[in-house]
Write a protein that holds these residues in place. Structure first.
Motif, PDB file in Angstrom:
ATOM      1  N   ARG A 135       0.830  -1.217   0.000  1.00 37.86           N
ATOM      2  CA  ARG A 135       0.000   0.000   0.000  1.00 37.86           C
ATOM      3  C   ARG A 135       0.859   1.259   0.000  1.00 37.86           C
ATOM      4  O   ARG A 135       0.555   2.225  -0.712  1.00 37.86           O
ATOM      5  CB  ARG A 135      -0.936  -0.018   1.201  1.00 37.86           C
ATOM      6  CG  ARG A 135      -2.031  -1.047   1.070  1.00 37.86           C
ATOM      7  CD  ARG A 135      -2.950  -1.045   2.283  1.00 37.86           C
ATOM      8  NE  ARG A 135      -4.021  -2.013   2.095  1.00 37.86           N
ATOM      9  CZ  ARG A 135      -4.682  -2.579   3.080  1.00 37.86           C
ATOM     10  NH1 ARG A 135      -4.412  -2.272   4.341  1.00 37.86           N
ATOM     11  NH2 ARG A 135      -5.638  -3.456   2.827  1.00 37.86           N
ATOM     12  N   LEU A 136       1.917   1.245   0.792  1.00 42.94           N
ATOM     13  CA  LEU A 136       2.799   2.404   0.878  1.00 42.94           C
ATOM     14  C   LEU A 136       3.506   2.655  -0.452  1.00 42.94           C
ATOM     15  O   LEU A 136       3.570   3.793  -0.934  1.00 42.94           O
ATOM     16  CB  LEU A 136       3.819   2.197   2.004  1.00 42.94           C
ATOM     17  CG  LEU A 136       4.779   3.334   2.293  1.00 42.94           C
ATOM     18  CD1 LEU A 136       4.030   4.621   2.629  1.00 42.94           C
ATOM     19  CD2 LEU A 136       5.701   2.940   3.448  1.00 42.94           C
ATOM     20  N   LEU A 137       4.031   1.611  -1.063  1.00 42.95           N
ATOM     21  CA  LEU A 137       4.702   1.757  -2.351  1.00 42.95           C
ATOM     22  C   LEU A 137       3.733   2.250  -3.421  1.00 42.95           C
ATOM     23  O   LEU A 137       4.079   3.116  -4.233  1.00 42.95           O
ATOM     24  CB  LEU A 137       5.331   0.429  -2.769  1.00 42.95           C
ATOM     25  CG  LEU A 137       6.572   0.022  -1.967  1.00 42.95           C
ATOM     26  CD1 LEU A 137       6.822  -1.476  -2.066  1.00 42.95           C
ATOM     27  CD2 LEU A 137       7.785   0.812  -2.440  1.00 42.95           C
ATOM     28  N   ALA A 142       4.348   3.494  -7.155  1.00 42.12           N
ATOM     29  CA  ALA A 142       4.920   2.246  -7.665  1.00 42.12           C
ATOM     30  C   ALA A 142       3.834   1.329  -8.189  1.00 42.12           C
ATOM     31  O   ALA A 142       2.702   1.340  -7.703  1.00 42.12           O
ATOM     32  CB  ALA A 142       5.701   1.530  -6.560  1.00 42.12           C
ATOM     33  N   GLU A 143       4.190   0.532  -9.157  1.00 46.93           N
ATOM     34  CA  GLU A 143       3.343  -0.562  -9.620  1.00 46.93           C
ATOM     35  C   GLU A 143       3.889  -1.822  -8.938  1.00 46.93           C
ATOM     36  O   GLU A 143       4.980  -2.290  -9.266  1.00 46.93           O
ATOM     37  CB  GLU A 143       3.439  -0.701 -11.137  1.00 46.93           C
ATOM     38  CG  GLU A 143       2.620  -1.839 -11.691  1.00 46.93           C
ATOM     39  CD  GLU A 143       2.890  -2.061 -13.168  1.00 46.93           C
ATOM     40  OE1 GLU A 143       3.073  -3.239 -13.539  1.00 46.93           O
ATOM     41  OE2 GLU A 143       2.931  -1.075 -13.925  1.00 46.93           O
ATOM     42  N   VAL A 144       3.161  -2.312  -7.949  1.00 49.20           N
ATOM     43  CA  VAL A 144       3.581  -3.500  -7.205  1.00 49.20           C
ATOM     44  C   VAL A 144       2.685  -4.653  -7.626  1.00 49.20           C
ATOM     45  O   VAL A 144       1.510  -4.684  -7.275  1.00 49.20           O
ATOM     46  CB  VAL A 144       3.480  -3.293  -5.669  1.00 49.20           C
ATOM     47  CG1 VAL A 144       3.960  -4.536  -4.928  1.00 49.20           C
ATOM     48  CG2 VAL A 144       4.266  -2.068  -5.239  1.00 49.20           C
ATOM     49  N   SER A 145       3.262  -5.574  -8.390  1.00 49.97           N
ATOM     50  CA  SER A 145       2.443  -6.690  -8.869  1.00 49.97           C
ATOM     51  C   SER A 145       3.004  -8.043  -8.465  1.00 49.97           C
ATOM     52  O   SER A 145       2.382  -9.068  -8.721  1.00 49.97           O
ATOM     53  CB  SER A 145       2.289  -6.628 -10.389  1.00 49.97           C
ATOM     54  OG  SER A 145       3.557  -6.683 -10.999  1.00 49.97           O
ATOM     55  N   SER A 146       4.182  -8.060  -7.805  1.00 51.13           N
ATOM     56  CA  SER A 146       4.740  -9.349  -7.386  1.00 51.13           C
ATOM     57  C   SER A 146       5.501  -9.209  -6.077  1.00 51.13           C
ATOM     58  O   SER A 146       6.042  -8.154  -5.761  1.00 51.13           O
ATOM     59  CB  SER A 146       5.662  -9.930  -8.464  1.00 51.13           C
ATOM     60  OG  SER A 146       6.830  -9.152  -8.598  1.00 51.13           O
ATOM     61  N   ALA A 147       5.494 -10.319  -5.328  1.00 56.74           N
ATOM     62  CA  ALA A 147       6.253 -10.411  -4.077  1.00 56.74           C
ATOM     63  C   ALA A 147       6.855 -11.809  -4.016  1.00 56.74           C
ATOM     64  O   ALA A 147       6.192 -12.795  -4.336  1.00 56.74           O
ATOM     65  CB  ALA A 147       5.357 -10.153  -2.880  1.00 56.74           C
ATOM     66  N   HIS A 148       8.102 -11.866  -3.580  1.00 54.98           N
ATOM     67  CA  HIS A 148       8.866 -13.112  -3.596  1.00 54.98           C
ATOM     68  C   HIS A 148       9.470 -13.338  -2.211  1.00 54.98           C
ATOM     69  O   HIS A 148      10.114 -12.445  -1.660  1.00 54.98           O
ATOM     70  CB  HIS A 148       9.957 -13.030  -4.660  1.00 54.98           C
ATOM     71  CG  HIS A 148       9.446 -12.488  -5.960  1.00 54.98           C
ATOM     72  ND1 HIS A 148       8.706 -13.244  -6.840  1.00 54.98           N
ATOM     73  CD2 HIS A 148       9.519 -11.244  -6.499  1.00 54.98           C
ATOM     74  CE1 HIS A 148       8.374 -12.493  -7.882  1.00 54.98           C
ATOM     75  NE2 HIS A 148       8.842 -11.267  -7.689  1.00 54.98           N
ATOM     76  N   PHE A 149       9.251 -14.528  -1.674  1.00 53.87           N
ATOM     77  CA  PHE A 149       9.669 -14.851  -0.316  1.00 53.87           C
ATOM     78  C   PHE A 149      10.482 -16.136  -0.312  1.00 53.87           C
ATOM     79  O   PHE A 149      10.274 -17.012  -1.157  1.00 53.87           O
ATOM     80  CB  PHE A 149       8.443 -15.034   0.592  1.00 53.87           C
ATOM     81  CG  PHE A 149       7.579 -13.804   0.654  1.00 53.87           C
ATOM     82  CD1 PHE A 149       7.835 -12.806   1.573  1.00 53.87           C
ATOM     83  CD2 PHE A 149       6.522 -13.634  -0.229  1.00 53.87           C
ATOM     84  CE1 PHE A 149       7.047 -11.652   1.612  1.00 53.87           C
ATOM     85  CE2 PHE A 149       5.725 -12.500  -0.204  1.00 53.87           C
ATOM     86  CZ  PHE A 149       5.991 -11.496   0.726  1.00 53.87           C
ATOM     87  N   VAL A 150      11.367 -16.251   0.661  1.00 57.82           N
ATOM     88  CA  VAL A 150      12.065 -17.518   0.865  1.00 57.82           C
ATOM     89  C   VAL A 150      11.075 -18.517   1.452  1.00 57.82           C
ATOM     90  O   VAL A 150      10.969 -19.645   0.981  1.00 57.82           O
ATOM     91  CB  VAL A 150      13.295 -17.353   1.782  1.00 57.82           C
ATOM     92  CG1 VAL A 150      13.965 -18.700   2.037  1.00 57.82           C
ATOM     93  CG2 VAL A 150      14.292 -16.366   1.183  1.00 57.82           C
TER      94      VAL A 150
END
Length: 178
Positions: A135-137, A142-150
């Protein structure tokens, strides 16, 4: 190293921080040079495939993986900080924790409007921090369309919450039932 091999490098600490919790400790993974390199490589490949133009990581463990992924891809890193850590005017967001609230802040000049930013972090559990960072980005363009986690702890629902925000989520390792 495969995700299965990486999983073997993550230490489980029983009853931390309270009885009944199985804490997934990445210290043993990041202390293992080949394992750290492999985890960063897997995350970088996923971020590259998502079209990331920058990587955002949340303080503190997101800095470890996020900055390394950004270096691997030759793109910028955007630190999403705890309150009062940046020396410039910031934009922030308050969000709910299981027991209280917290806040994230960012330098609004850290990205270009419309820039494709991928979030990278060590673990997604309940999703509160990742959703707040998204939400902040987005608030600063920003266009935030992906998140990657270990690691994903799918039973806690964080990845589902992020997906409800329109974010594609992936993780190298799932620990079910924790």
């Amino acid at each position: 190293m495969t995700p299965t091999e990486l999983r073997a490098l993550i230490r489980t600490v029983p009853d931390f921080p309270e009885p009944g919790i199985q804490f997934r400790d990445i210290t043993t993974l990041i202390a293992h040079g080949e394992g750290l390199r492999a985890a960063v490589g897997h995350l970088a490949k996923a971020a590259q495939q998502s079209g990331a133009e920058a990587i955002a990581g949340m303080e503190a463990r997101g800095f470890i993986f996020g900055a390394a992924v950004a270096v691997e891809l030759g793109i910028g890193f955007i630190p999403v900080r705890k309150p009062g850590k940046l020396p410039v005017p910031t934009i922030g967001i308050d969000y709910a924790l299981e027991y209280g609230t917290d806040r994230l802040e960012i330098d609004p000049d850290a990205i270009r409007p419309g820039q494709r930013v991928s979030i990278v972090d060590d673990l997604i559990a309940t999703g509160g921090t990742a959703v707040a960072a998204t939400r902040l980005l987005r608030e600063i363009g920003a266009e935030v369309s992906s998140a990657h986690f270990v690691i994903d702890l799918p039973d806690l629902g964080g990845a589902t919450q992020l997906r409800e925000q329109g974010v594609r989520v992936d993780a190298l390792i799932d620990f079910e039932g924790d």
